[in-house]
Design an enzyme around this catalytic site. Structure first.
Site, PDB file in Angstrom:
ATOM      1  N   GLY A  11       0.776  -1.239   0.000  1.00 15.18           N
ATOM      2  CA  GLY A  11       0.000   0.000   0.000  1.00 15.18           C
ATOM      3  C   GLY A  11       0.801   1.279   0.000  1.00 15.18           C
ATOM      4  N   HIS A 109       1.137   0.688 -13.076  1.00 13.75           N
ATOM      5  CA  HIS A 109       1.952  -0.483 -13.423  1.00 13.75           C
ATOM      6  C   HIS A 109       3.427  -0.075 -13.472  1.00 13.75           C
ATOM      7  CE1 HIS A 109       2.845  -4.378 -15.149  1.00 13.75           C
ATOM      8  NE2 HIS A 109       3.644  -3.766 -15.997  1.00 13.75           N
TER       9      HIS A 109
END
Ligand code: GRF
Length: 200
Positions: A11, A109
């Site tokens: 996270g 990504h």
């Protein structure tokens, strides 16, 4: 715009979103809920510490991807979510989830797409011997890491880089690009024309 964040792990991108919200840089996006498919995800602690609602929907408790996605949609709707950010969410989305938020789901990504989609992108980049890599924020469509590209940022690959050191440098720029793209999305500044995203 109420935004949901889907996570599976550490996270750090979620932390960047929370910090941007704190600074007022995420507006008009507002983080409504963070949903993890993994019960122990560290990301959940960051959300809770920032006072953002959290939920766990463990994919292992569902027979198939569609049923899992229906549970996700129900949870997100319950929090009034209108757009979604995938921040290290390690599940492939089905048309159930994609259709619930058309052109309203973005992903980050760790490569310059279309190079190195899928898992272990920094490792793929090192193995291939590229000299430049980076990160991509894109709209999510059916297909892995294949939707229209919103923004990209490059980093140099150094001769002594490992997948870990390269990923670390890529994450620094992810943490700038993802909150920025989230704010653009919420402000209605992103227009998808074929494969091209125009930023107004
Ligand atoms: C990021 O590198 C992101 O590009 C990829 O998964 C990683 C998540 O990292 N999709 P974190 O959980 O945000 O630290």
């Amino acid at each position: 715009m109420r935004v949901g964040v889907l996570v599976s792990g550490r996270g750090s991108n979620l932390q960047a979103l929370l910090a941007a919200q704190d600074r007022g840089d995420l507006a008009p996006a507002e983080l409504a809920v963070v949903v993890s498919n993994r019960p122990g995800a560290e990301a959940l602690e960051h959300a809770a510490a920032a006072g953002v609602a959290t939920a766990v929907i463990d994919h292992t408790g569902y027979d198939d991807r569609e049923t899992f996605d229906r549970a996700l949609v129900a949870e997100l709707r319950a929090h009034g979510v209108e757009a979604l950010v995938l921040a290290g969410f390690m599940r492939v989305l089905t048309p159930v989830l994609l259709g619930a938020f058309p052109h309203r789901i973005i992903n980050v990504h760790p490569s310059l797409l279309p190079a190195f989609p899928g898992l272990r992108a920094p490792e793929q980049a090192i193995e291939h011997g590229v000299k430049v890599s980076g990160c991509t924020v894109h709209f999510v469509e059916a297909g892995v890491d294949s939707g229209p590209i919103i923004a990209q940022r490059a980093v140099e690959v150094r001769p002594d880089d490992t997948a870990v050191t390269l990923h670390g440098r890529i994450q620094v720029i992810e943490h700038e690009l993802l909150p920025q793209a989230t704010a653009w999305l919420a402000a209605g500044r992103l227009e998808v024309v074929g494969r091209t995203v125009r930023i107004h």
